[in-house]
Scaffold this motif. Sequence first.
Motif, mmCIF file in Angstrom:
data_model
loop_
_atom_site.group_PDB
_atom_site.id
_atom_site.type_symbol
_atom_site.label_atom_id
_atom_site.label_comp_id
_atom_site.label_asym_id
_atom_site.label_seq_id
_atom_site.Cartn_x
_atom_site.Cartn_y
_atom_site.Cartn_z
ATOM 1 N N ASN A 1 0.853 -1.264 -0.101
ATOM 2 C CA ASN A 1 -0.152 -0.123 0.011
ATOM 3 C C ASN A 1 1.009 1.142 0.013
ATOM 4 O OD1 ASN A 1 -2.480 -1.382 0.115
ATOM 5 N ND2 ASN A 1 -2.062 -1.794 2.332
ATOM 6 N N GLY A 2 2.138 1.162 -0.282
ATOM 7 C CA GLY A 2 3.098 2.484 -0.468
ATOM 8 C C GLY A 2 2.683 2.915 -1.503
ATOM 9 N N GLN A 3 3.466 4.255 -1.842
ATOM 10 C CA GLN A 3 3.218 5.192 -3.069
ATOM 11 C C GLN A 3 4.433 5.848 -3.435
ATOM 12 O OE1 GLN A 3 0.697 8.556 -2.199
ATOM 13 N NE2 GLN A 3 1.834 9.046 -0.291
ATOM 14 N N ILE A 4 4.701 6.076 -4.593
ATOM 15 C CA ILE A 4 5.679 6.814 -5.212
ATOM 16 C C ILE A 4 5.237 8.179 -5.842
ATOM 17 C CG2 ILE A 4 7.431 7.243 -6.866
ATOM 18 C CD1 ILE A 4 7.633 3.897 -7.150
ATOM 19 N N LEU A 5 5.645 9.221 -5.282
ATOM 20 C CA LEU A 5 4.971 10.678 -5.592
ATOM 21 C C LEU A 5 6.180 11.186 -6.662
ATOM 22 C CD1 LEU A 5 3.238 11.805 -2.483
ATOM 23 C CD2 LEU A 5 2.221 10.856 -4.624
ATOM 24 N N ILE A 6 5.903 11.370 -7.940
ATOM 25 C CA ILE A 6 6.938 11.804 -8.648
ATOM 26 C C ILE A 6 6.523 12.908 -9.762
ATOM 27 C CG2 ILE A 6 6.358 9.975 -10.352
ATOM 28 C CD1 ILE A 6 9.439 9.977 -10.815
ATOM 29 N N ASP A 7 7.196 14.015 -9.970
ATOM 30 C CA ASP A 7 6.867 15.041 -10.731
ATOM 31 C C ASP A 7 7.678 15.108 -11.990
ATOM 32 O OD1 ASP A 7 8.957 16.111 -9.791
ATOM 33 O OD2 ASP A 7 8.194 17.951 -9.363
ATOM 34 N N SER A 8 7.203 15.763 -13.114
ATOM 35 C CA SER A 8 8.080 15.696 -14.414
ATOM 36 C C SER A 8 7.343 16.824 -15.170
ATOM 37 C CB SER A 8 8.448 14.523 -15.181
ATOM 38 O OG SER A 8 9.510 14.980 -16.070
ATOM 39 N N SER A 9 7.873 16.972 -16.422
ATOM 40 C CA SER A 9 7.281 17.964 -17.321
ATOM 41 C C SER A 9 7.213 17.359 -18.748
ATOM 42 C CB SER A 9 8.003 19.342 -17.482
ATOM 43 O OG SER A 9 7.972 19.975 -16.074
ATOM 44 N N ASP A 10 6.370 17.809 -19.564
ATOM 45 C CA ASP A 10 6.335 17.425 -21.079
ATOM 46 C C ASP A 10 6.981 18.409 -21.577
ATOM 47 O OD1 ASP A 10 5.985 16.773 -23.723
ATOM 48 O OD2 ASP A 10 3.820 16.252 -23.403
ATOM 49 N N ILE A 11 8.409 18.337 -22.058
ATOM 50 C CA ILE A 11 8.971 19.462 -22.645
ATOM 51 C C ILE A 11 8.693 19.702 -24.090
ATOM 52 C CG2 ILE A 11 10.682 19.693 -20.937
ATOM 53 C CD1 ILE A 11 12.600 18.222 -22.831
ATOM 54 N N ILE A 12 7.706 19.153 -24.819
ATOM 55 C CA ILE A 12 7.539 19.119 -26.169
ATOM 56 C C ILE A 12 7.450 20.475 -26.687
ATOM 57 C CG2 ILE A 12 4.944 18.807 -25.896
ATOM 58 C CD1 ILE A 12 7.323 17.261 -28.776
ATOM 59 N N TYR A 13 6.919 21.533 -25.874
ATOM 60 C CA TYR A 13 6.595 22.992 -26.205
ATOM 61 C C TYR A 13 7.892 23.535 -26.536
ATOM 62 C CZ TYR A 13 8.599 24.224 -21.444
ATOM 63 O OH TYR A 13 9.474 24.471 -20.409
ATOM 64 N N MET A 14 9.031 22.987 -25.957
ATOM 65 C CA MET A 14 10.429 23.590 -26.100
ATOM 66 C C MET A 14 10.849 23.557 -27.651
ATOM 67 S SD MET A 14 12.544 22.918 -22.719
ATOM 68 C CE MET A 14 13.692 23.890 -23.089
ATOM 69 N N PHE A 15 10.319 22.639 -28.455
ATOM 70 C CA PHE A 15 10.964 22.387 -29.744
ATOM 71 C C PHE A 15 10.053 22.901 -30.745
ATOM 72 C CE2 PHE A 15 11.862 18.680 -27.259
ATOM 73 C CZ PHE A 15 13.369 18.534 -27.725
ATOM 74 N N ASP A 16 10.450 23.490 -31.929
ATOM 75 C CA ASP A 16 9.982 24.411 -32.838
ATOM 76 C C ASP A 16 8.874 23.518 -33.822
ATOM 77 O OD1 ASP A 16 11.725 26.457 -32.489
ATOM 78 O OD2 ASP A 16 13.072 25.584 -33.843
ATOM 79 N N GLU A 17 7.654 24.321 -34.130
ATOM 80 C CA GLU A 17 6.777 23.939 -35.007
ATOM 81 C C GLU A 17 6.964 24.157 -36.526
ATOM 82 O OE1 GLU A 17 2.860 25.043 -33.630
ATOM 83 O OE2 GLU A 17 2.838 24.086 -31.742
#
Length: 234
Positions: free
Chosen positions: A149-165
């Motif tokens: 019943n334990g948990q891992i709490l983890i954060d991150s970001s989707d950095i797709i926004y940093m790439f050119d369109e």
Amino acid sequence: MKDLFGKAILDYQTHNNPENIITSTSISEEDEMEVGYLFRSFGEMPTIEQKALQLTKGRTLDVGCGAGSHSLYLQNERNIDVHSIDISRNAIEACSLRGLRNVQAIDVLDLDNEKYDTILLLMNGTGVFETLDKTTRYLQKLKSLLNPNGQILIDSSDIIYMFDEDEDGGKWIPSDTYYGELTFNLRYKNEIEAPFPWLYMDYNTLQNAALANGLECQLLLEGDHFDYLAQLSI
């Protein structure tokens, strides 16, 4: 490694003329980071970090604790038994000086014979995984450290926004690697750290990796800038 990030933390803690940390990545120019930001109080933390600390329960492992601000809040304000680890000996020394009681300079992969109810990986926690192909090794290790019943709490970001369109709205991303795999460069007091890998994972990629390793994955919170908090559990 010269442990310049940890040196900056220790300089700030000991009032040894700390300077800003200069960082850049394989896809971004140099940026300055004030070391004092790492010493922020709970009220100064982003909402995602606050949420993670509010959800923390039981015996806790803080992976990559840095200056120890998350652990200090848990120890002092919530009376939680927290084990704070970092590969930086300088950072761990600073954490000890700040009053953290259970600190250790160790790689999480080398941690054995321990069990936790909560494992925290914050401030882009997926960065610890280094690259996408190492993610399974880390997730299996973290899973082995969880109590039932334990948990891992983890954060991150989707950095797709940093790439050119392109004109059609598509993104110009590398075809040979996952776009969240970056190389970080760090400079402090005119010393240069050896470049090191750092992984940003979009939520779907994290979810798929978790499921492939026998972990449930739940999206808990999305931030204002492509960032998110997730909970992994057995």
